[in-house]
Design a protein around this motif. Structure first.
Motif, short mmCIF file in Angstrom:
data_model
loop_
_atom_site.label_atom_id
_atom_site.label_comp_id
_atom_site.label_asym_id
_atom_site.label_seq_id
_atom_site.Cartn_x
_atom_site.Cartn_y
_atom_site.Cartn_z
N GLY A 23 21.66 57.11 26.47
CA GLY A 23 22.29 58.42 26.60
C GLY A 23 22.29 59.20 25.30
N ALA A 24 22.42 60.51 25.43
CA ALA A 24 22.34 61.39 24.25
C ALA A 24 23.39 61.03 23.21
CB ALA A 24 22.49 62.84 24.68
N GLN A 25 24.56 60.56 23.64
CA GLN A 25 25.62 60.27 22.69
C GLN A 25 25.31 59.04 21.84
OE1 GLN A 25 25.70 59.64 25.87
NE2 GLN A 25 26.59 57.61 26.25
N ALA A 26 24.39 58.18 22.32
CA ALA A 26 24.08 56.93 21.61
C ALA A 26 22.65 56.86 21.11
CB ALA A 26 24.34 55.73 22.54
N TYR A 27 21.78 57.75 21.59
CA TYR A 27 20.36 57.64 21.28
C TYR A 27 20.03 58.46 20.04
CZ TYR A 27 15.38 57.10 22.08
OH TYR A 27 14.04 56.78 21.95
N THR A 87 22.45 53.17 29.02
CA THR A 87 22.16 51.73 29.00
C THR A 87 22.71 51.06 27.74
OG1 THR A 87 19.99 52.28 28.06
CG2 THR A 87 20.11 51.87 30.44
N ILE A 88 22.95 51.82 26.71
CA ILE A 88 23.45 51.24 25.46
C ILE A 88 24.95 51.01 25.50
CG2 ILE A 88 23.66 51.58 22.96
CD1 ILE A 88 21.17 53.35 23.10
N THR A 89 25.71 51.94 26.08
CA THR A 89 27.17 51.90 25.94
C THR A 89 27.95 51.68 27.22
OG1 THR A 89 27.32 54.31 26.16
CG2 THR A 89 27.04 53.42 23.93
N THR A 90 27.32 51.80 28.40
CA THR A 90 28.08 51.69 29.65
C THR A 90 28.49 50.24 29.92
OG1 THR A 90 26.89 53.58 30.58
CG2 THR A 90 28.09 52.16 32.12
N ARG A 91 29.76 50.03 30.10
CA ARG A 91 30.29 48.70 30.37
C ARG A 91 30.36 48.46 31.88
NH1 ARG A 91 32.49 46.39 25.75
NH2 ARG A 91 32.52 47.81 23.97
N LEU A 130 17.28 62.09 26.85
CA LEU A 130 16.10 61.77 27.65
C LEU A 130 16.26 62.19 29.11
CD1 LEU A 130 15.28 58.18 26.29
CD2 LEU A 130 14.37 60.39 25.51
N GLY A 131 17.39 61.85 29.71
CA GLY A 131 17.59 62.18 31.13
C GLY A 131 17.56 63.67 31.39
N ALA A 132 18.23 64.44 30.54
CA ALA A 132 18.26 65.89 30.72
C ALA A 132 16.87 66.49 30.56
CB ALA A 132 19.23 66.51 29.71
N SER A 159 6.79 49.81 41.21
CA SER A 159 7.98 49.55 40.42
C SER A 159 7.66 49.57 38.94
CB SER A 159 8.57 48.18 40.80
OG SER A 159 7.68 47.13 40.44
N ILE A 160 8.71 49.77 38.15
CA ILE A 160 8.58 49.76 36.70
C ILE A 160 9.75 48.99 36.11
CG2 ILE A 160 7.10 51.75 36.29
CD1 ILE A 160 10.80 52.16 36.13
N VAL A 161 9.59 48.59 34.85
CA VAL A 161 10.61 47.86 34.11
C VAL A 161 11.07 48.72 32.95
CG1 VAL A 161 11.11 45.77 32.79
CG2 VAL A 161 9.55 45.66 34.74
N THR A 162 12.37 48.82 32.75
CA THR A 162 12.90 49.62 31.66
C THR A 162 14.04 48.89 30.96
OG1 THR A 162 14.47 50.76 33.12
CG2 THR A 162 12.33 51.82 32.77
N ALA A 163 14.30 49.30 29.73
CA ALA A 163 15.50 48.87 29.01
C ALA A 163 16.27 50.14 28.68
CB ALA A 163 15.13 48.09 27.76
N ASP A 164 15.86 50.85 27.63
CA ASP A 164 16.52 52.11 27.27
C ASP A 164 15.69 53.33 27.64
OD1 ASP A 164 18.85 50.91 26.09
OD2 ASP A 164 17.57 50.30 24.43
N CYS A 165 14.48 53.12 28.16
CA CYS A 165 13.65 54.23 28.66
C CYS A 165 14.11 54.62 30.06
CB CYS A 165 12.19 53.83 28.68
SG CYS A 165 11.48 53.53 27.05
#
Length: 219
Positions: A110-114, A167-171, A144-146, A49-55
């Motif tokens: 996401g690309a729109q926020a990163y 992760t930044i903008t999804t509600r 990043l995802g693409a 397992s790994i831990v992520t925030a915006d990665c």
């Protein structure tokens, strides 16, 4: 917590993620892995397992269910080759053809926020042979995802899924919009970047719990 999950928690590798490219093969429960960002195992009952925030969290599994992996990939890892390191180790261990593996790329910035510096985008252009529109669909932004999906596909991974949520903008309701950090419960994911941008005193902001992603081969 159910007893089986307690057992898995104790069996997790001990590690420190450092945005590097080191991949460790885990052979024993609670194995001390040191500084590493990728983990592979063929042992039942040992979670990777790994831990992520915006990665990016990236999980991989062989179709047979006999081999699994997890890796942590931010912009440094993508640039320096964390995906290539893991796939190279899979090949070296002869854990099946890459076409027999499945990968899931999880939520990340996401690309729109990163938004990043133009210098960093230029570094990606210089070091990675990727389509410009895929890598940086907006000026000074990275997808990043693409990038990860492209790398996995180019290497020959058989099936790739992408949970393309920011992760930044999804509600919580799945919508996205302007960043408003006043209500942390309004967001689906924890985000280091969002919390830093909206906290009145970034130096004093509390540490957030991050996302955990992993796999285990059931005994």
């Amino acid at each position: 917590m159910p007893e089986v999950l307690v057992g898995f928690e104790a069996a997790r590798p001990q590690k420190q993620q450092v945005h590097g490219t080191r991949v460790v093969t885990v052979d024993a429960p609670g194995q001390a892995c040191g500084e590493a960002d990728g983990f592979l195992t063929d042992q039942p009952g040992i979670p990777v397992s790994i831990v992520t925030a915006d990665c990016l969290p990236i999980l991989l599994a062989h179709r047979s269910g006999h081999y699994i992996g997890a890796l942590h990939a931010g912009w440094r890892g993508l640039l320096d080759g964390i995906i290539e390191s893991m796939l190279g180790q899979i090949t070296a261990w002869r854990w099946g053809e890459l076409s027999e593996w499945i990968a899931v790329v999880g939520p990340a910035a996401g690309a729109q926020a990163y938004e990043v510096s133009e210098a960093l985008v230029d570094t990606f252009r210089e070091r990675l042979d990727l389509p410009e529109a895929l890598m940086s669909p907006r000026p000074r932004h990275l997808a990043l995802g693409a990038i990860a999906c492209y790398k996995l596909q180019a290497a020959g991974v058989g099936e790739i899924g992408h949970i393309d949520q920011c992760t930044i903008t999804t509600r919580v309701d799945g919508s996205t919009g302007a960043i408003d950090g006043t209500d942390a419960d309004a967001y689906r994911f924890q985000s280091h970047r969002r919390h830093t941008l909206t906290h009145p005193d970034p130096e004093a902001r509390p540490k957030l719990p991050n996302q955990h992603a992993g796999l285990v081969i059931l005994p």
